[in-house]
Design an enzyme around this catalytic site. Structure first.
Site, mmCIF file in Angstrom:
data_model
loop_
_atom_site.group_PDB
_atom_site.id
_atom_site.type_symbol
_atom_site.label_atom_id
_atom_site.label_comp_id
_atom_site.label_asym_id
_atom_site.label_seq_id
_atom_site.Cartn_x
_atom_site.Cartn_y
_atom_site.Cartn_z
ATOM 1 N N ARG A 104 0.825 -1.212 0.000
ATOM 2 C CA ARG A 104 0.000 0.000 0.000
ATOM 3 C C ARG A 104 0.855 1.257 0.000
ATOM 4 O O ARG A 104 0.345 2.377 -0.128
ATOM 5 C CB ARG A 104 -0.929 0.028 1.231
ATOM 6 C CG ARG A 104 -1.945 -1.085 1.263
ATOM 7 C CD ARG A 104 -2.743 -1.090 2.557
ATOM 8 N NE ARG A 104 -3.910 -0.253 2.521
ATOM 9 C CZ ARG A 104 -5.166 -0.689 2.331
ATOM 10 N NH1 ARG A 104 -5.410 -1.975 2.166
ATOM 11 N NH2 ARG A 104 -6.173 0.136 2.317
ATOM 12 N N TYR B 10 0.815 4.232 -2.560
ATOM 13 C CA TYR B 10 -0.308 5.173 -2.393
ATOM 14 C C TYR B 10 -0.122 6.000 -1.120
ATOM 15 O O TYR B 10 -0.146 7.232 -1.168
ATOM 16 C CB TYR B 10 -1.595 4.361 -2.321
ATOM 17 C CG TYR B 10 -2.873 5.164 -2.252
ATOM 18 C CD1 TYR B 10 -3.330 5.885 -3.358
ATOM 19 C CD2 TYR B 10 -3.647 5.177 -1.092
ATOM 20 C CE1 TYR B 10 -4.521 6.599 -3.301
ATOM 21 C CE2 TYR B 10 -4.842 5.885 -1.029
ATOM 22 C CZ TYR B 10 -5.284 6.596 -2.137
ATOM 23 O OH TYR B 10 -6.469 7.301 -2.080
HETATM 24 P P1 NAD Z 1 -10.890 7.176 -9.293
HETATM 25 O O1 NAD Z 1 -9.884 6.140 -9.606
HETATM 26 O O2 NAD Z 1 -12.295 6.936 -9.677
HETATM 27 O O3 NAD Z 1 -10.464 8.581 -9.910
HETATM 28 C C1 NAD Z 1 -9.147 8.964 -10.124
HETATM 29 C C2 NAD Z 1 -9.076 9.664 -11.472
HETATM 30 O O4 NAD Z 1 -7.745 10.119 -11.697
HETATM 31 C C3 NAD Z 1 -9.429 8.759 -12.644
HETATM 32 O O5 NAD Z 1 -10.322 9.401 -13.500
HETATM 33 C C4 NAD Z 1 -8.085 8.493 -13.323
HETATM 34 O O6 NAD Z 1 -8.202 8.198 -14.689
HETATM 35 C C5 NAD Z 1 -7.364 9.790 -13.032
HETATM 36 N N1 NAD Z 1 -5.911 9.684 -13.072
HETATM 37 C C6 NAD Z 1 -5.124 8.751 -12.475
HETATM 38 N N2 NAD Z 1 -3.829 9.016 -12.723
HETATM 39 C C7 NAD Z 1 -3.795 10.143 -13.475
HETATM 40 C C8 NAD Z 1 -2.751 10.912 -14.051
HETATM 41 N N3 NAD Z 1 -1.462 10.565 -13.902
HETATM 42 N N4 NAD Z 1 -3.078 12.001 -14.786
HETATM 43 C C9 NAD Z 1 -4.376 12.364 -14.956
HETATM 44 N N5 NAD Z 1 -5.407 11.665 -14.439
HETATM 45 C C10 NAD Z 1 -5.122 10.568 -13.708
HETATM 46 O O7 NAD Z 1 -10.773 7.454 -7.727
HETATM 47 P P2 NAD Z 1 -11.675 8.355 -6.770
HETATM 48 O O8 NAD Z 1 -12.269 7.475 -5.755
HETATM 49 O O9 NAD Z 1 -12.543 9.234 -7.564
HETATM 50 O O10 NAD Z 1 -10.549 9.206 -6.040
HETATM 51 C C11 NAD Z 1 -10.259 10.547 -6.426
HETATM 52 C C12 NAD Z 1 -9.219 11.129 -5.490
HETATM 53 O O11 NAD Z 1 -9.702 11.110 -4.142
HETATM 54 C C13 NAD Z 1 -7.906 10.350 -5.494
HETATM 55 O O12 NAD Z 1 -6.840 11.260 -5.437
HETATM 56 C C14 NAD Z 1 -7.957 9.535 -4.224
HETATM 57 O O13 NAD Z 1 -6.691 9.277 -3.702
HETATM 58 C C15 NAD Z 1 -8.771 10.441 -3.307
HETATM 59 N N6 NAD Z 1 -9.470 9.654 -2.285
HETATM 60 C C16 NAD Z 1 -10.590 8.929 -2.591
HETATM 61 C C17 NAD Z 1 -11.222 8.172 -1.609
HETATM 62 C C18 NAD Z 1 -12.462 7.377 -1.884
HETATM 63 O O14 NAD Z 1 -12.954 6.686 -0.982
HETATM 64 N N7 NAD Z 1 -13.040 7.415 -3.047
HETATM 65 C C19 NAD Z 1 -10.686 8.142 -0.306
HETATM 66 C C20 NAD Z 1 -9.524 8.878 -0.054
HETATM 67 C C21 NAD Z 1 -8.947 9.634 -1.036
HETATM 68 N N1 UDP Z 2 -12.832 -5.840 1.616
HETATM 69 C C1 UDP Z 2 -13.499 -7.041 1.762
HETATM 70 N N2 UDP Z 2 -13.986 -7.651 0.654
HETATM 71 C C2 UDP Z 2 -13.885 -7.114 -0.584
HETATM 72 C C3 UDP Z 2 -13.208 -5.868 -0.739
HETATM 73 C C4 UDP Z 2 -12.673 -5.264 0.386
HETATM 74 O O1 UDP Z 2 -13.626 -7.560 2.877
HETATM 75 O O2 UDP Z 2 -14.384 -7.731 -1.540
HETATM 76 C C5 UDP Z 2 -12.305 -5.163 2.812
HETATM 77 C C6 UDP Z 2 -10.849 -4.734 2.732
HETATM 78 O O3 UDP Z 2 -10.000 -5.806 3.123
HETATM 79 C C7 UDP Z 2 -10.822 -3.579 3.719
HETATM 80 C C8 UDP Z 2 -12.213 -2.956 3.595
HETATM 81 O O4 UDP Z 2 -13.019 -3.954 2.992
HETATM 82 O O5 UDP Z 2 -10.659 -4.050 5.024
HETATM 83 C C9 UDP Z 2 -12.233 -1.705 2.742
HETATM 84 O O6 UDP Z 2 -11.570 -1.991 1.529
HETATM 85 P P1 UDP Z 2 -11.474 -0.971 0.325
HETATM 86 O O7 UDP Z 2 -10.602 -1.613 -0.701
HETATM 87 O O8 UDP Z 2 -12.833 -0.535 -0.086
HETATM 88 O O9 UDP Z 2 -10.789 0.325 0.924
HETATM 89 P P2 UDP Z 2 -9.589 0.591 1.956
HETATM 90 O O10 UDP Z 2 -10.264 1.264 3.074
HETATM 91 O O11 UDP Z 2 -8.982 -0.703 2.384
HETATM 92 O O12 UDP Z 2 -8.663 1.431 1.189
#
Ligand code: NAD
Ligand code: UDP
Length: 330
Positions: free
Chosen positions: A145, A148
């Site tokens: 992980r 990231y």
């Molecule tokens: P997502 O994968 O749906 O969206 C990410 C987008 O970024 C995609 O459209 C992808 O094509 C684009 N992308 C990736 N690399 C790129 C690059 N090098 N140049 C241009 N575009 C690029 O994910 P999401 O859930 O929408 O997440 C969006 C942001 O929010 C991310 O930065 C993620 O780390 C952050 N985030 C999301 C969550 C969540 O639960 N969804 C939680 C924490 C943080």
């Molecule tokens: N998880 C699970 N089954 C699945 C996918 C995810 O039990 O099919 C669990 C995963 O191990 C984690 C939690 O669900 O503990 C959330 O996972 P996710 O990938 O959505 O996000 P994370 O919070 O781990 O980034």
């Protein structure tokens, strides 16, 4: 672009969160530039916005410099699901780190305000609970992980260094697990996985025994939080937790999805991935105080909307398949 409208750029604008943000920004009367390389984003997510004279989509990878003129930047680009960000870990780190440098350089040059989509993953597998912004985290820098987690941590460092060194106007949001329509059906995240499995009548895969916890925020609430943070005075840099503090176990989530979908799926256990955080829940005291923000959509309602989305998507796919097979049969 009109001189009275704000020009707002959303990197990662074709992704799950980014596309909802673009839509909301347009609804609020902004000019929106969506920048995406479509690694995990989909054109379908922004299809309804194409044709709006105040929306523009640009294919671009943020690991390369970009020269545009905008007033605000939401830096959302980065694959967010463990399956996607571990697919090409080097590119994930590049997107977080080099992408941040490029977007901060742009913000500095044009004097734009810039918001970073950081993450609860900066806390790693946390040893304090719930997580407050002053907690420095427990991240394994060598694990799967790390591309990231450490990429996002380094991006935060860059944001604060640009702020101190160049007075760049920054906002850092630490986003906790967010869900809703337009999640990628194959991205392996728990909400989309469970719903797709349930709708297909497949077993629901609990990683480990499902006793690990998460707290799930509906996408509309999260977008509201991001926009309120962007609108704060320059002194409010964050980092600020944004998420829903309603914490449940992954097993409980699976049971809810089964109940909501009426599926006959069994819960089965699979191996727990390395470094999977045991417990995660945001302390959102700062967001409440500074933004007057808190989640408004209950998990039951948000899940129901998300189930509807995936039901619709699967029905569309089945219809397209049936049409193709019909064509081949004639
Ligand atoms: P997502 O994968 O749906 O969206 C990410 C987008 O970024 C995609 O459209 C992808 O094509 C684009 N992308 C990736 N690399 C790129 C690059 N090098 N140049 C241009 N575009 C690029 O994910 P999401 O859930 O929408 O997440 C969006 C942001 O929010 C991310 O930065 C993620 O780390 C952050 N985030 C999301 C969550 C969540 O639960 N969804 C939680 C924490 C943080
Ligand atoms: N998880 C699970 N089954 C699945 C996918 C995810 O039990 O099919 C669990 C995963 O191990 C984690 C939690 O669900 O503990 C959330 O996972 P996710 O990938 O959505 O996000 P994370 O919070 O781990 O980034």
């Amino acid at each position: 672009m009109s001189l009275t409208r704000k020009r707002v750029m959303v990197t990662g604008g074709a992704g799950f969160l980014g596309s909802h943000l673009c839509e909301r920004l347009l609804r609020d009367g902004n000019d929106v530039l969506c920048v995406d390389n479509y690694f995990t984003g989909r054109k379908d997510n922004i299809a309804r916005l194409i044709g709006d004279p105040h929306f523009e989509a640009m294919r671009h990878d943020i690991t390369f410099p970009l020269y545009v003129e905008v007033d605000e930047i939401y830096n959302m680009a980065c694959p967010a699901s463990p399956v996607h960000y571990q697919y090409d870990p080097v590119q994930t780190t590049k997107t977080s780190v080099i992408g941040a440098i490029n977007m901060l350089g742009l913000a500095k040059r044009i004097g734009a305000k810039i918001l970073q989509a950081s993450t609860s993953e900066v806390y790693g597998d946390p040893t304090i609970h719930p997580q407050t912004e002053d907690y420095r985290g427990n991240v394994n820098p060598l694990g799967p992980r790390a591309c990231y987690d450490e990429g996002k941590r380094c991006a935060e460092t860059l944001f604060f260094d640009y702020h101190r060194q160049h007075r760049t106007r920054i906002k850092v949001a630490r986003i906790f697990n967010t869900y809703g329509p337009r999640m990628h059906p194959n991205d392996g995240r728990v909400v989309s996985n469970f719903i797709v499995q349930a709708l297909q009548g497949e077993d629901i895969t609990l990683y480990g025994d499902g006793s690990q916890t998460r707290a799930f925020c509906y996408v509309d609430d999260l977008v509201e939080g991001l926009m309120r943070l962007m609108a704060t005075e320059d002194v409010e840099t964050g980092p600020m937790n944004l998420g829903n503090p309603h914490e449940i176990t992954v097993r409980e989530l699976a049971e809810r999805v089964v109940r909501l979908t009426g599926a006959g799926s069994a819960l089965v256990q699979r191996e727990l991935p390395a470094d999977d955080p045991v417990q995660r829940c945001p302390d959102i005291g700062m967001a409440k105080r500074v933004l007057g923000w808190g989640p408004t959509i209950a998990l039951e309602d948000g899940l129901a909307r998300t189930v509807e989305y995936f039901r619709g998507m699967m029905a569309e796919r089945a219809a397209a398949l049936a049409t193709r097979e019909g064509v081949h049969a004639t």
